[in-house]
Design a protein around this motif. Structure first.
Motif, short mmCIF file in Angstrom:
data_model
loop_
_atom_site.label_atom_id
_atom_site.label_comp_id
_atom_site.label_asym_id
_atom_site.label_seq_id
_atom_site.Cartn_x
_atom_site.Cartn_y
_atom_site.Cartn_z
N ARG A 45 -2.97 3.53 -5.74
CA ARG A 45 -2.05 3.53 -6.69
C ARG A 45 -1.35 4.63 -5.96
O ARG A 45 -1.84 6.20 -6.31
N TYR A 46 -0.02 5.00 -5.51
CA TYR A 46 1.06 6.27 -5.01
C TYR A 46 2.26 5.96 -6.00
O TYR A 46 2.55 5.56 -6.38
N ASP A 47 2.18 7.66 -6.46
CA ASP A 47 3.29 8.17 -6.86
C ASP A 47 3.68 9.53 -6.17
O ASP A 47 3.58 10.06 -5.87
N LEU A 48 5.09 9.08 -5.34
CA LEU A 48 5.45 9.94 -4.40
C LEU A 48 7.08 10.30 -4.21
O LEU A 48 8.12 10.13 -5.70
N THR A 49 7.26 11.63 -4.31
CA THR A 49 8.20 11.89 -5.24
C THR A 49 8.32 12.81 -3.71
O THR A 49 8.23 13.31 -2.78
N PHE A 50 9.74 12.42 -2.92
CA PHE A 50 11.04 13.10 -2.00
C PHE A 50 11.65 14.40 -2.24
O PHE A 50 12.39 13.42 -2.71
N HIS A 51 11.94 15.16 -2.21
CA HIS A 51 13.63 16.12 -1.55
C HIS A 51 13.79 16.31 -0.77
O HIS A 51 13.44 17.41 0.14
N ILE A 52 15.07 15.09 -0.04
CA ILE A 52 14.93 15.47 1.46
C ILE A 52 16.89 16.78 2.19
O ILE A 52 17.84 16.28 0.79
N SER A 53 16.27 16.68 2.97
CA SER A 53 17.37 17.94 3.15
C SER A 53 17.59 17.54 4.83
O SER A 53 16.85 18.64 5.33
N PRO A 54 18.46 16.36 4.72
CA PRO A 54 18.70 16.41 6.26
C PRO A 54 19.33 17.17 6.95
O PRO A 54 19.21 17.39 8.06
N GLU A 55 20.31 17.93 6.40
CA GLU A 55 20.77 19.59 7.00
C GLU A 55 19.75 20.49 7.78
O GLU A 55 20.32 20.63 9.06
N ASN A 56 18.58 20.44 7.22
CA ASN A 56 17.24 21.03 7.40
C ASN A 56 16.33 20.82 8.49
O ASN A 56 15.75 21.79 8.83
N GLY A 57 16.60 18.97 7.88
CA GLY A 57 15.70 18.80 8.95
C GLY A 57 13.96 18.69 8.52
O GLY A 57 12.53 18.76 9.23
N TRP A 58 14.01 18.60 7.10
CA TRP A 58 12.24 19.02 6.25
C TRP A 58 12.53 18.10 5.19
O TRP A 58 13.70 17.86 4.69
N LEU A 59 10.61 17.93 4.85
CA LEU A 59 11.61 17.41 2.91
C LEU A 59 10.16 18.28 2.60
O LEU A 59 9.42 18.53 3.21
N ASP A 60 10.44 18.32 1.10
CA ASP A 60 9.28 19.19 0.42
C ASP A 60 9.28 17.24 -0.32
O ASP A 60 9.95 17.11 -1.31
N GLY A 61 7.61 17.00 -0.66
CA GLY A 61 6.80 16.42 -1.07
C GLY A 61 5.97 15.89 -1.56
O GLY A 61 4.97 17.28 -1.63
N GLU A 62 5.40 15.38 -2.76
CA GLU A 62 4.34 15.13 -3.52
C GLU A 62 3.24 13.71 -3.78
O GLU A 62 4.55 12.59 -3.21
N ALA A 63 2.64 13.77 -3.25
CA ALA A 63 2.31 12.53 -3.31
C ALA A 63 0.98 11.97 -4.28
O ALA A 63 0.02 12.93 -4.61
N LYS A 64 1.03 11.63 -5.41
CA LYS A 64 -0.13 11.81 -6.61
C LYS A 64 -0.66 9.66 -5.99
O LYS A 64 0.02 8.74 -5.48
N LEU A 65 -2.19 10.19 -5.90
CA LEU A 65 -2.93 8.99 -5.60
C LEU A 65 -3.86 8.77 -6.79
O LEU A 65 -4.43 9.41 -7.17
N THR A 66 -3.66 7.51 -7.51
CA THR A 66 -4.98 6.91 -8.51
C THR A 66 -5.61 6.09 -7.30
O THR A 66 -4.93 5.11 -7.04
N TYR A 67 -6.74 6.68 -7.46
CA TYR A 67 -7.83 5.49 -6.25
C TYR A 67 -8.92 4.52 -7.33
O TYR A 67 -9.79 6.09 -8.22
N SER A 68 -9.13 3.52 -7.19
CA SER A 68 -10.59 2.93 -7.68
C SER A 68 -11.68 2.78 -7.04
O SER A 68 -11.43 2.24 -5.40
N HIS A 69 -12.42 3.67 -7.50
CA HIS A 69 -14.36 3.41 -5.53
C HIS A 69 -14.59 2.08 -6.19
O HIS A 69 -14.99 2.26 -7.40
N ARG A 70 -14.40 0.88 -5.25
CA ARG A 70 -15.63 0.15 -5.76
C ARG A 70 -15.97 -0.21 -5.01
O ARG A 70 -16.82 -1.74 -4.75
N GLU A 71 -16.64 0.52 -3.65
CA GLU A 71 -17.62 0.22 -3.15
C GLU A 71 -18.80 0.54 -3.49
O GLU A 71 -19.27 1.26 -4.31
N PRO A 72 -20.84 1.62 -2.69
CA PRO A 72 -21.25 1.12 -2.98
C PRO A 72 -21.49 3.27 -3.12
O PRO A 72 -20.40 3.21 -1.79
N GLY A 73 -22.90 4.03 -3.48
CA GLY A 73 -22.50 5.05 -2.70
C GLY A 73 -21.88 6.43 -3.48
O GLY A 73 -20.16 5.37 -4.33
#
Ligand SMILES: [Zn+2]
Length: 495
Positions: free
Chosen positions: A55-83
């Motif tokens: 599950r991702y919870d993403l936040t984007f603050h996008i400044s088209p005039e400046n050609g960049w964005l400020d982002g935060e990506a939060k991921l909740t990951y359930s590890h279901r494999e061995p190891g």
């Protein structure tokens, strides 16, 4: 108080206690899933089976005039494999030289603890160490803060990432978890392969997304999923989006976009286009709706509330994203005659890419061949098997003719190789046309009904998973009782 009022009061008290008592026996109601709005009501119960998904919870603050964005990506990951795992790897696709962007990580925490990250694979991968190791059946929370700059290209230039023609393309604009592959050691092998300059770049797991996007308020956003709220504050607007299972959360935006909306089996189909291309924009919506209906009937239903088709700086090409396709400006103008075919192809990717995934670099023919051949189903449904244009002329002119030319030039080759080992000029003839001919040969061998059964079996079994040629072949063989290995050897392995 008179007697009548007393009786009424007693009755009211009795009813109230009955309601309370019956309430006590009721199971505690489940809170509604935040992702439910992305699904059509009839399919929402599937959400109960997807607890394992990242599950991702993403936040984007996008400044088209400046050609960049400020982002935060939060991921909740359930590890279901061995190891016991010691790290997670993310892909930073904007740092690919063919994308020309620049993603810089500003801070990363794992379960709230700051960790030192390292870049790998020419800065297209990020290693995030896990302080305490991650044992199987445990969850981990990763929070990555970053900035992203994108390139600005001239009008009319093919642009899959960045700005061109007043349209901003922002696919894969956040760190995306790489695909782990179990090994004999504790940690998996993380898939960090480098894509070719042609073909698709993304290889990812299905995940559920919530995204909060802040842009100037006159910006029109097309994105994966369903927009659930939009609030305006001063010069900015913030919208919140949720998706169904998606291989990524993609955004395309422009201040010029106008929209047109139609419907397909309860899915809202929204077309985005520049005002001068309004007629083609409406037609793109109707072709998309028709393709969604046809593939829903032939394969399995498209389960989502929204689908979007967007005019984009892709010249005469198309590109698939979860719950959204982009089609080049040229297809709305000079190459308007190719719009229907390209729509029919790209809509097919909602099944063969987003629903059933595969490593698009290692097995590019697997999703492209199946998707390309889907268009035969579309043309047969719309124009009839012997109509004009017919599916037969599609097979003959679109796939057989260029493939025969390739053979005559002595350039035929096996499809069992990654995109990086193809020659640029032969890539589409092989991974699209020759692969479509493989699926045509299967359908001729097993018959139309068994082919339809195979599509449904394959999509149902591999839904939201990652497929390989073995899964494909076993779905064909179980649905048809035919051994199609000789066809696979001939068309795919080139033996
Ligand atoms: Zn394709």
């Amino acid at each position: 108080m008179n007697r009548r009022s007393t009786v009424i009061l007693l009755l009211a008290a009795a009813i109230f206690s009955l309601v309370l008592l019956s309430g006590c026996h009721r199971a505690t109601p489940q809170p509604p899933s935040p992702y439910a709005p992305a699904w059509k009501a009839a399919f929402r119960s599937e959400l109960d089976t997807l607890g394992y998904m990242p599950r991702y919870d993403l936040t984007f603050h996008i400044s088209p005039e400046n050609g960049w964005l400020d982002g935060e990506a939060k991921l909740t990951y359930s590890h279901r494999e061995p190891g016991n795992w010691h790290a997670l790897y993310f892909r930073l696709y904007p740092n690919l030289s063919r994308y020309g962007g620049s993603m810089e990580i500003n801070g990363t925490t794992v379960n709230g603890t700051a960790v030192p990250i390292t870049y790998e694979a020419h800065r297209t991968a990020l290693k995030v160490p896990i302080p305490e190791t991650l044992p199987p059946n445990q969850k981990v929370h990763v929070d990555i803060k970053y900035t992203l700059k994108w390139p600005s290209k001239g009008d009319g230039v093919y642009t899959e990432f960045g700005e061109s023609g007043k349209v901003l393309m922002l696919p894969e604009a956040y760190p995306i978890l790489a695909v782990p592959q179990a090994t004999d050691s504790s940690d998996p092998k993380w898939n960090l392969e480098m894509p070719a300059p042609w073909g698709d770049v993304l290889f990812s797991q299905s995940a559920l997304y919530k995204a909060t996007v802040t842009v100037p308020k006159d910006m029109v956003i097309a994105a994966s999923g369903t927009e659930i709220t939009r609030t305006v504050s001063g010069p900015s607007a913030t919208s919140v989006w949720v998706t169904g299972p998606a291989r990524e959360f993609a955004m395309i935006m422009s201040r010029s976009f106008k929209t047109y909306t139609t419907e397909a089996y309860g899915t809202r189909v929204t077309s985005y286009f520049v005002p001068s291309d309004a007629e083609a924009g409406k037609v793109a919506a109707e072709y998309s709706a028709a393709a969604l209906r046809i593939y829903s009937d032939k394969i399995v239903p498209y389960p989502f509330t929204d689908f979007r088709v967007v005019e984009a700086p892709l010249t005469y090409h198309g590109m698939e994203y979860p719950e959204m396709n982009a089609l080049g400006f040229g297809l709305y103008r000079r190459q308007r005659y190719s719009l229907e075919f390209l729509v029919a192809h790209e809509v097919g990717h909602q099944w063969w890419y987003n629903m059933v995934g595969n490593d698009q670099i290692r097995y590019p023919w697997l999703d492209e061949g199946l998707t390309e051949y889907n268009t035969v189903l579309y043309y047969e449904a719309i124009y009839g098997k012997h109509g004009v244009p017919s599916s037969g002329s599609l097979i003959k002119n679109r796939w057989m003719a260029p493939y025969k030319l390739l053979v005559a030039r002595g350039e035929d080759s096996s499809l069992d190789k990654p995109t990086t080992e193809y020659k640029a000029k032969d890539y589409e003839v092989l991974a699209y046309a020759k692969a479509a001919l493989f699926f045509n040969a299967i359908r001729e061998e097993i018959g139309d009904d068994a082919y339809d059964r195979f599509l449904t079996t394959y999509a149902t079994r591999m839904r939201w998973k990652i497929s390989t040629p073995d899964y494909l072949l076993s779905a064909v063989e179980e649905s048809s009782q035919h051994n199609v290995k000789p066809l696979y050897d001939k068309w795919i392995l080139g033996r």
